[in-house]
Design an enzyme around this catalytic site. Sequence first.
Site, PDB file in Angstrom:
ATOM      1  N   CYS A 382       0.445  -1.418   0.278  1.00 31.62           N
ATOM      2  CA  CYS A 382      -0.099  -0.118   0.117  1.00 31.62           C
ATOM      3  C   CYS A 382       0.535   1.320   0.039  1.00 31.62           C
ATOM      4  O   CYS A 382       1.669   1.978  -0.745  1.00 31.62           O
ATOM      5  CB  CYS A 382      -1.066  -0.129   1.113  1.00 31.62           C
ATOM      6  SG  CYS A 382      -2.757   1.275   0.900  1.00 31.62           S
ATOM      7  N   HIS A 516      -3.675  -4.852   0.615  1.00 30.12           N
ATOM      8  CA  HIS A 516      -3.393  -5.810   1.947  1.00 30.12           C
ATOM      9  C   HIS A 516      -3.323  -7.172   1.410  1.00 30.12           C
ATOM     10  O   HIS A 516      -3.961  -7.918   1.985  1.00 30.12           O
ATOM     11  CB  HIS A 516      -4.063  -5.124   2.830  1.00 30.12           C
ATOM     12  CG  HIS A 516      -3.551  -3.611   3.097  1.00 30.12           C
ATOM     13  ND1 HIS A 516      -2.397  -3.470   3.909  1.00 30.12           N
ATOM     14  CD2 HIS A 516      -4.453  -2.460   2.942  1.00 30.12           C
ATOM     15  CE1 HIS A 516      -2.589  -1.704   3.988  1.00 30.12           C
ATOM     16  NE2 HIS A 516      -3.671  -0.952   3.076  1.00 30.12           N
ATOM     17  N   GLU A 518      -2.058  -9.103   3.425  1.00 28.87           N
ATOM     18  CA  GLU A 518      -1.389  -9.852   4.543  1.00 28.87           C
ATOM     19  C   GLU A 518      -2.834 -10.186   5.198  1.00 28.87           C
ATOM     20  O   GLU A 518      -2.959 -10.587   6.001  1.00 28.87           O
ATOM     21  CB  GLU A 518      -0.805  -8.635   5.483  1.00 28.87           C
ATOM     22  CG  GLU A 518      -1.479  -7.452   6.229  1.00 28.87           C
ATOM     23  CD  GLU A 518      -1.032  -6.555   4.997  1.00 28.87           C
ATOM     24  OE1 GLU A 518      -1.210  -6.405   4.344  1.00 28.87           O
ATOM     25  OE2 GLU A 518      -1.588  -5.191   5.599  1.00 28.87           O
TER      26      GLU A 518
HETATM   27  N1  GLN Z   1      -2.100   7.005   2.470  1.00 27.04           N
HETATM   28  C1  GLN Z   1      -1.837   5.966   1.416  1.00 27.04           C
HETATM   29  C2  GLN Z   1      -3.096   6.116   1.079  1.00 27.04           C
HETATM   30  O1  GLN Z   1      -3.961   6.582   1.810  1.00 27.04           O
HETATM   31  C3  GLN Z   1      -2.248   4.545   2.280  1.00 27.04           C
HETATM   32  C4  GLN Z   1      -3.086   4.036   3.176  1.00 27.04           C
HETATM   33  C5  GLN Z   1      -2.143   2.895   3.420  1.00 27.04           C
HETATM   34  O2  GLN Z   1      -1.172   2.632   3.267  1.00 27.04           O
HETATM   35  N2  GLN Z   1      -2.958   2.120   3.790  1.00 27.04           N
HETATM   36  O3  GLN Z   1      -3.749   5.966  -0.466  1.00 27.04           O
END
Ligand code: GLN
Length: 544
Positions: A382, A516, A518
């Site tokens: 992410c 994600h 995970e």
């Molecule tokens: N801050 C980033 C976004 O909002 C990544 C978010 C995250 O890593 N869950 O896109």
Amino acid sequence: MTRYIFITGGVVSSLGKGIASAAMGALLQARGYKVRLRKLDPYLNVDPGTMSPRQHGEVYVTDDGAETDLDLGHYERFTGVSARQSDNITTGRIYQSIIEKERRGDFLGATIQVIPHVTDAIKDFVLSDPGENVDFVLCEIGGTVGDIEGLPFFEAIRQLGQELGPERACFIHLTLLPYIPAAGEMKTKPTQHSVKELRSIGIQPQILLCRCDRPIPETEKGKIASFCNVRPSSVIEARDVGHIYDVPAAYHAEGLDTEVLWHFRIDDAPLPDLTRWNEIADTIHNPDGEVCIGLVGKYTDVPDAYKSVSEALVHGGLANKVRVKVRMIDSEQFDDEHHPLDILDGVHGVLLPGGFGERGAHGKMRVARFARERALPCFGICYGMQLSVVEAARTLAGFKAASTTEFGPTDEPVVGLIEEWTKGNERITRDENTDKGGTMRLGAYPAILEEGSKVAEIYGTTEISERHRHRYEVNSGYIEEMEAAGVSFAGMSPDGLLPEIIELKDHPWFIGVQFHPELKSRPFEPHPLFASFIKAAKVQSRLV
Ligand code: GLN
């Protein structure tokens, strides 16, 4: 017939109620039953989405896009049953829906009260559709008995106990038996008091799950049974174990599932098949070696903040028969570009997890660059992916001003909200009106992987679905230049607009994912990306 098991906690918090509930679900499942787990959280937030990881650990996201308590992650990992929005409720959500109804006039002038309106809403939630043919719904009540905010929940489950009757409802209380070294004794008094507290609100637990650090003497078990009004065999020793995945087998050995079935008068249950848990335990305790992964994030002092990532790394280790040692590394220290990176010496791979905000982000970019230049396996998740792309845009593709608009306005929004994706005079917009700036992309979304890419090989397919939780997106307007600089966009949203996966062409293992992974990894089904990442770390460590 669906039966309900209510799990409450006493004495102190942090006794591992979530893992105890998850392990209990796993045991019933190992006996062939279909289970669903639910969490009732007494706090006032509508959901944990807005809570700092410092307060409440990670936010767990379900396929259907709910931001939920991290215990739902334990439930999924132990049972493999995908949680849903309807498996987690908070006081805030209950009040929100009741007040909305009240404003609409749905209560026809009635006075709205905790009993019956709030308790009825809690009961409706507990009994709401568990799914087809579910034999057991396990409901964990957050907090500790005696908390003021928990009272409506305890009252609701008390009523349910009455309404469902003992053949369909069972109360399990998790407590602590502290050992006092000066007295050389294990103390039962806190447990007695905790059960007294429960009984004073009308709940008589049938089973006590007693956390302790040494065996409970039979005399003490007898004392607890008699003071707390339970059968001696229902005083279950829940002694500390070496690893959380030892818990299901340990609870079985102490008779937990047998007691639950006895309570429900089920006498024809098959014995549990614990093969997979025994295999997992065997690999965890007898690995072929060890790899060290640097987890570079902002909340390194709060282990729960990266719970699913840490667990998925363990699973990746299971797939490769190695122990994964995680070195938590504070990314903020590297924001100072002169701060040395030698803490990374000896790590066999780095993981850049999700995150928000500018603090620590420059540090993550330095680590991404380090891993890229040293051919060190690097897994960006992410924010980790977004920052790796910004770093590559700056140093490989020559966009000196490349940035993410999460840091503020920029001339080169390599990462930004879709409406900020401008390049030159060209503005890139999505046709459908599905994206709203400032709104998170939450839950499962499909992605299409490029044939022949490393990730297509790792997944063994070109169509995947993974869970998301982010606002910003990598700007696909830069794909051409980035590809030319060695960054391959190996996974895209089905409409071809949103980059989902990048991999570096001339690197042994550098993969960034917008989602994600995970969240979907299980000990008995390690996520392919984590399995592959640990395999690369194993190569790096020269174990293979
Ligand atoms: N801050 C980033 C976004 O909002 C990544 C978010 C995250 O890593 N869950 O896109």
